[in-house]
Design an enzyme around this catalytic site. Sequence first.
Site, PDB file in Angstrom:
ATOM      1  N   ASN A 130     -34.671  36.340  14.930  1.00  0.00           N
ATOM      2  CA  ASN A 130     -33.363  36.995  14.903  1.00  0.00           C
ATOM      3  C   ASN A 130     -33.581  38.496  14.808  1.00  0.00           C
ATOM      4  O   ASN A 130     -34.566  38.953  14.227  1.00  0.00           O
ATOM      5  CB  ASN A 130     -32.556  36.519  13.685  1.00  0.00           C
ATOM      6  CG  ASN A 130     -31.186  37.171  13.624  1.00  0.00           C
ATOM      7  OD1 ASN A 130     -30.485  37.286  14.644  1.00  0.00           O
ATOM      8  ND2 ASN A 130     -30.776  37.606  12.444  1.00  0.00           N
ATOM      9  N   ALA A 186     -32.897  51.543  18.845  1.00  0.00           N
ATOM     10  CA  ALA A 186     -34.161  51.089  18.238  1.00  0.00           C
ATOM     11  C   ALA A 186     -34.327  49.573  18.403  1.00  0.00           C
ATOM     12  O   ALA A 186     -35.435  49.079  18.644  1.00  0.00           O
ATOM     13  CB  ALA A 186     -34.194  51.470  16.765  1.00  0.00           C
ATOM     14  N   GLU A 187     -33.226  48.839  18.281  1.00  0.00           N
ATOM     15  CA  GLU A 187     -33.294  47.380  18.473  1.00  0.00           C
ATOM     16  C   GLU A 187     -33.859  47.036  19.849  1.00  0.00           C
ATOM     17  O   GLU A 187     -34.679  46.125  20.000  1.00  0.00           O
ATOM     18  CB  GLU A 187     -31.898  46.757  18.326  1.00  0.00           C
ATOM     19  CG  GLU A 187     -31.320  46.848  16.924  1.00  0.00           C
ATOM     20  CD  GLU A 187     -29.961  46.163  16.825  1.00  0.00           C
ATOM     21  OE1 GLU A 187     -29.811  45.039  17.325  1.00  0.00           O
ATOM     22  OE2 GLU A 187     -29.026  46.758  16.246  1.00  0.00           O
ATOM     23  N   ASP A 237     -30.518  35.675   7.025  1.00  0.00           N
ATOM     24  CA  ASP A 237     -31.180  36.986   7.117  1.00  0.00           C
ATOM     25  C   ASP A 237     -32.308  37.143   6.080  1.00  0.00           C
ATOM     26  O   ASP A 237     -32.533  38.248   5.555  1.00  0.00           O
ATOM     27  CB  ASP A 237     -30.153  38.128   6.935  1.00  0.00           C
ATOM     28  CG  ASP A 237     -29.086  38.118   8.027  1.00  0.00           C
ATOM     29  OD1 ASP A 237     -29.388  37.670   9.142  1.00  0.00           O
ATOM     30  OD2 ASP A 237     -27.963  38.558   7.748  1.00  0.00           O
ATOM     31  N   HIS A 278     -31.650  41.824  13.237  1.00  0.00           N
ATOM     32  CA  HIS A 278     -30.573  42.175  12.317  1.00  0.00           C
ATOM     33  C   HIS A 278     -30.519  43.696  12.210  1.00  0.00           C
ATOM     34  O   HIS A 278     -31.568  44.344  12.060  1.00  0.00           O
ATOM     35  CB  HIS A 278     -30.830  41.539  10.948  1.00  0.00           C
ATOM     36  CG  HIS A 278     -29.719  41.799   9.981  1.00  0.00           C
ATOM     37  ND1 HIS A 278     -28.526  41.108  10.027  1.00  0.00           N
ATOM     38  CD2 HIS A 278     -29.613  42.693   8.976  1.00  0.00           C
ATOM     39  CE1 HIS A 278     -27.722  41.577   9.084  1.00  0.00           C
ATOM     40  NE2 HIS A 278     -28.356  42.530   8.425  1.00  0.00           N
ATOM     41  N   LEU A 306     -26.752  29.193  11.511  1.00  0.00           N
ATOM     42  CA  LEU A 306     -27.299  27.879  11.882  1.00  0.00           C
ATOM     43  C   LEU A 306     -27.651  27.091  10.614  1.00  0.00           C
ATOM     44  O   LEU A 306     -28.098  27.662   9.619  1.00  0.00           O
ATOM     45  CB  LEU A 306     -28.540  28.073  12.754  1.00  0.00           C
ATOM     46  CG  LEU A 306     -28.243  28.693  14.129  1.00  0.00           C
ATOM     47  CD1 LEU A 306     -29.521  29.191  14.794  1.00  0.00           C
ATOM     48  CD2 LEU A 306     -27.523  27.689  15.034  1.00  0.00           C
ATOM     49  N   GLY A 315     -24.496  41.277  24.491  1.00  0.00           N
ATOM     50  CA  GLY A 315     -25.801  40.884  25.028  1.00  0.00           C
ATOM     51  C   GLY A 315     -26.716  42.029  25.411  1.00  0.00           C
ATOM     52  O   GLY A 315     -27.579  41.867  26.284  1.00  0.00           O
ATOM     53  N   SER A 316     -26.599  43.182  24.747  1.00  0.00           N
ATOM     54  CA  SER A 316     -27.490  44.281  25.135  1.00  0.00           C
ATOM     55  C   SER A 316     -28.930  44.005  24.680  1.00  0.00           C
ATOM     56  O   SER A 316     -29.887  44.383  25.374  1.00  0.00           O
ATOM     57  CB  SER A 316     -26.980  45.620  24.605  1.00  0.00           C
ATOM     58  OG  SER A 316     -27.139  45.718  23.215  1.00  0.00           O
ATOM     59  N   ASN A 317     -29.108  43.365  23.541  1.00  0.00           N
ATOM     60  CA  ASN A 317     -30.475  42.984  23.153  1.00  0.00           C
ATOM     61  C   ASN A 317     -31.038  41.942  24.111  1.00  0.00           C
ATOM     62  O   ASN A 317     -32.221  41.986  24.468  1.00  0.00           O
ATOM     63  CB  ASN A 317     -30.493  42.454  21.718  1.00  0.00           C
ATOM     64  CG  ASN A 317     -30.598  43.576  20.708  1.00  0.00           C
ATOM     65  OD1 ASN A 317     -31.638  44.222  20.599  1.00  0.00           O
ATOM     66  ND2 ASN A 317     -29.508  43.833  19.980  1.00  0.00           N
TER      67      ASN A 317
HETATM   68  C1  GAR Z   1     -26.816  43.887  17.412  1.00  0.00           C
HETATM   69  O1  GAR Z   1     -26.702  45.118  16.742  1.00  0.00           O
HETATM   70  C2  GAR Z   1     -27.486  42.875  16.521  1.00  0.00           C
HETATM   71  O2  GAR Z   1     -28.492  43.398  15.714  1.00  0.00           O
HETATM   72  C3  GAR Z   1     -26.312  42.416  15.687  1.00  0.00           C
HETATM   73  O3  GAR Z   1     -25.237  42.327  16.580  1.00  0.00           O
HETATM   74  C4  GAR Z   1     -25.431  43.267  17.629  1.00  0.00           C
HETATM   75  C5  GAR Z   1     -25.350  42.505  18.933  1.00  0.00           C
HETATM   76  O4  GAR Z   1     -25.361  43.408  20.008  1.00  0.00           O
HETATM   77  N1  GAR Z   1     -26.590  41.154  15.064  1.00  0.00           N
HETATM   78  C6  GAR Z   1     -26.097  40.807  13.895  1.00  0.00           C
HETATM   79  O5  GAR Z   1     -25.355  41.517  13.253  1.00  0.00           O
HETATM   80  C7  GAR Z   1     -26.530  39.438  13.427  1.00  0.00           C
HETATM   81  N2  GAR Z   1     -26.196  39.262  12.052  1.00  0.00           N
HETATM   82  P1  GAR Z   1     -25.769  42.893  21.451  1.00  0.00           P
HETATM   83  O6  GAR Z   1     -24.886  41.667  21.752  1.00  0.00           O
HETATM   84  O7  GAR Z   1     -25.415  44.040  22.356  1.00  0.00           O
HETATM   85  O8  GAR Z   1     -27.219  42.572  21.452  1.00  0.00           O
END
Ligand code: GAR
Length: 218
Positions: A109, A175-176, A147, A111, A95, A14-16
């Site tokens: 989303n 970056a995300e 995606d 990615h 989904l 859950g960092s995003n």
């Molecule tokens: C993130 O890097 C996100 O982009 C990726 O999973 C990670 C989740 O990290 N998502 C995917 O690969 C979706 N296909 P987070 O739980 O720390 O946000």
Amino acid sequence: MALVRTAILISGRGSNMAALIRASHAQNYPTDIALVVSDNPQAAGLTTALEAGIATHVSERSTFDTKAAFEADVDTALRSANIDLVCLAGFMRVLSANFVAGWSGKILNIHPSLLPSFRGLDTHQRALDTGVRISGCTVHFVSAELDAGPIVAQAAVPVLPDDDADRLAARILRAEHRLYPQALAWVASGRVRMEDQAIFIDPSLPFNRDQSFVVPNV
Ligand code: GAR
């Protein structure tokens, strides 16, 4: 202006999600993170959400007989909380077209690649194996195809000679954390919209000018 009620769907760390919550506390940020839904009761992000005072809901796939019943439970949680926008943030389930149609133009989303390269899983190792010199992340509207929905924003990140998948993932994750809050703000304020499976972008947004949209210093 009324804040856009936003839910975040997670499966793990859950960092995003945390980055979106932090951003939503800023003055003039257009969303209220009103709900966090996880398909994994052990997701660390659930604790972060609770500590931030955000309502949480767990829908564990294995407790439902069918995918449709699982998705109906998620849908009910979202609609009961009067959610306007949904952000997938490390939500590791695909989904169905039916669910996506019910939230058309309202699900984002993130990615960890520059789509359309490296859809699906294991993106960082595949980027290294392919030898690309630039990778990055993409925020896109969710469509029925995995995606593949219209792209809202991307950030480019260099692939360095001594990278392994973990080092590259960490650089892209930074970056995300900058890209997703920005992209969500654009969508929540109506400056980027999905119309007929295509993207409408307010001409005043920076990435429509003559410059590349690269997140520096990551
Ligand atoms: C993130 O890097 C996100 O982009 C990726 O999973 C990670 C989740 O990290 N998502 C995917 O690969 C979706 N296909 P987070 O739980 O720390 O946000």
